[in-house]
Design an enzyme around this catalytic site. Sequence first.
Site, PDB file in Angstrom:
ATOM      1  N   TYR A  25      44.049 -91.703 -26.188  1.00 47.02           N
ATOM      2  CA  TYR A  25      43.372 -90.629 -25.448  1.00 47.02           C
ATOM      3  C   TYR A  25      42.300 -91.208 -24.522  1.00 47.02           C
ATOM      4  CZ  TYR A  25      45.700 -87.071 -28.255  1.00 47.02           C
ATOM      5  OH  TYR A  25      46.654 -86.257 -28.831  1.00 47.02           O
ATOM      6  N   HIS A  47      51.710 -82.234 -20.123  1.00 46.40           N
ATOM      7  CA  HIS A  47      52.814 -82.811 -20.909  1.00 46.40           C
ATOM      8  C   HIS A  47      54.124 -82.099 -20.562  1.00 46.40           C
ATOM      9  CE1 HIS A  47      50.600 -85.522 -23.445  1.00 46.40           C
ATOM     10  NE2 HIS A  47      49.909 -84.588 -24.051  1.00 46.40           N
ATOM     11  N   HIS A  84      46.119 -79.159 -20.279  1.00 43.02           N
ATOM     12  CA  HIS A  84      46.521 -80.434 -20.889  1.00 43.02           C
ATOM     13  C   HIS A  84      47.974 -80.374 -21.363  1.00 43.02           C
ATOM     14  CE1 HIS A  84      45.666 -84.122 -23.377  1.00 43.02           C
ATOM     15  NE2 HIS A  84      46.693 -83.626 -24.063  1.00 43.02           N
ATOM     16  N   GLU A  85      48.284 -79.359 -22.159  1.00 44.98           N
ATOM     17  CA  GLU A  85      49.650 -79.263 -22.692  1.00 44.98           C
ATOM     18  C   GLU A  85      50.661 -78.979 -21.583  1.00 44.98           C
ATOM     19  OE1 GLU A  85      50.207 -80.399 -25.488  1.00 44.98           O
ATOM     20  OE2 GLU A  85      48.128 -80.398 -26.192  1.00 44.98           O
ATOM     21  N   HIS A 127      55.687 -83.336 -17.476  1.00 43.64           N
ATOM     22  CA  HIS A 127      56.304 -84.639 -17.729  1.00 43.64           C
ATOM     23  C   HIS A 127      57.733 -84.430 -18.254  1.00 43.64           C
ATOM     24  CE1 HIS A 127      55.183 -88.987 -19.208  1.00 43.64           C
ATOM     25  NE2 HIS A 127      56.076 -89.001 -18.248  1.00 43.64           N
ATOM     26  N   GLU A 151      49.532 -89.687 -22.352  1.00 42.12           N
ATOM     27  CA  GLU A 151      48.464 -88.724 -22.084  1.00 42.12           C
ATOM     28  C   GLU A 151      48.038 -88.689 -20.613  1.00 42.12           C
ATOM     29  OE1 GLU A 151      47.579 -86.535 -24.245  1.00 42.12           O
ATOM     30  OE2 GLU A 151      48.585 -87.440 -25.974  1.00 42.12           O
TER      31      GLU A 151
END
Length: 679
Positions: free
Chosen positions: A612, A474, A470-471, A477, A499
């Site tokens: 989320y 980011h 998940h991180e 991105h 998200e």
Amino acid sequence: MTQNPFLTPYTTPHQTAPFDKIKQEDYLPALKEGLAEGRKDVEIIVNNPAKPTFDNTIVALERSGDLLGKVTSVLFNLNSAETSPELQKIVKTASPLLSEFSNDITLNEKLFARVKAVYDQRASLNLDPESAMLLEKNYKNFTRNGANLDAKGKERLRAIDKELAQLSLQFGENVLNETNEYALVVTDGKELTGLPDYVLEAAKATANQKGKEGYVFTLQAPSYGPFMQYANNRELRKKLYLAYNGRSFHGDKNDNSAIIQKIVNLRYERAKLLGYKTHADFVLEESMAGSKDKVQGFLDELVTYARPAAERQLAELTAYAKAHGFAEDKLQNWDNSYYAEKLKKEKYDLDDETLKPYFKLDNVLNGAFTIANKLYGITFTERTDIPVYNPEVKTFDVFDKDGKFLAVFYGDYFPRPGKRSGAWMNDVRGQKVENGENIRPHIVNVCNFTRPTDTKPSLLTFNEVTTLFHEFGHGLHGMLANSQYESLSGTSVPRDFVELPSQVMENWCYDPEALKLFAKHYQTGEVIPNELIEKIRASQNFLAGLANLRQLRLGLVDMYYHGQKPTGETITEVESRVDSVANLFPHVEGIAISPAFSHIFAGGYSAGYYSYKWSEVLDADAFEFFREKGGLDNKAAADSFRKNVLEKGGSEKPMELYKKFRGREPSPKAMLRRSGLIL
């Protein structure tokens, strides 16, 4: 006298922050110099005798305050990941100065007049889409932050912003203090039956660090989570649960109750001052959702799907518990994870104990790198000569498929007393194009994973694996950002779009082809067997109704605080209202989620926690596109996602970017299908 490292050009690799040279006493002098330079930059714009143009006003404002950004990016990164009482004092001093500086810009009448003059002629400027977005964002930044207020209103806005900045900082400090100050000390090992060896070994190590006998369990996720899953001792589970969920709710120096009331009231007053009905109306005007009513309707609709499923799943869990010796009528929250883990083991023959040997941290991180390489062609090379703020932090050069340098990536993965709980991504330097040069970003991922012990490397739970991905999403991105302007680059997008990249990456954790790239037994090197992969996939929706309801509960609490005039109700009364709709477990006195709900009271998610779930709609729909045409080999999907989402940042409206990627608007059916809430 030693030169302040902020005030000279960095001579480190890629001009990375010289963490090894920066001292506590460097921050405030550099910050004040940055504020002075920022004010000079603004004065030059305001006093420019030439008529306002896009370049001499909007671009000039975008380029102002470089030194200030250089200092604050380091300061606030460290205040989250490596803080201390001294650093917290510095941040408390800096925060109102920064709030005042921000107000000085948005409330500067001459500056706004120039911005408005450019905005009023926007139709004839022939701007490219990103420049048009920068102009619109700048104009709205002024109007949404008080530029049209009278003198009295501007004065009140300044006071509100200053107080809100201080209250949010205090909220976060109180939660960190509560987390760090608590320790469950157990001297008799017989009280700890059910706990796996790795949990006991970690607790023993924590006890040694703290100079205690026996075992010490903390409120950090790698300690708290496994204890709630495995400890047979129900009274100790209850004790730890109450400590975790009672953080900053004890009526003492760390209590956040009064702070919450002040924050909610001030946010409402600020919104009214600016002409909005509520704080949520103010925030959501610039979101992908677009309005408070749309968000409330979205959450309410999802509850109608999630609650019946959650009720069925809780009934199944309760029946299982009773069949295995549970004597009470209803399960309590401190029973949930414990019996869920056992039921999952029985239904799928799967638990974290079985999976952890396949998820060595180094392998999982390399797996994320490999998947990024397969999708986007980028590569990661570890470096040991880039300065770090803690010896545990790893650094990497990131290169594009043509060998060009893309980014610096920092990975910080273990809990420490100076690090807040949870997981997040930040940048220490943003991406932008300036004077023809594409200045590449420096991206940080921070997590709190299971530490290595004397006998084992860091082995992750499956939940920790998905958190890392998940991180890292980011991070991509940020790393792949390719915008002209830093304020529109990377993760500078509406909350309910930010998200999407992170949650798309989580999907690869359930993909057989992707899993086999990194899930290898830490002792034998054996690739995770197909049988285990099938069990992971089969259990993906295990208790999904309960998990969805929990997330919706948090979103509804957020909207209750921020979507109406403050009611004056206590925290318990607010949460009871939401719980009547979105919580199936019995009420317990002395605990609440709000006092440690840092996302909305110390972070940037106020009136935005729904994002989320909103992003789950996007990511489920997006990932179906990847799977339709070959998964990791779907170059069309990967290229389109990189080009239209990861590289674009906030340079265009999010729905337009999504449609360019997907060819249509997202369908919520994909998320409901994936969660097992519809067939």
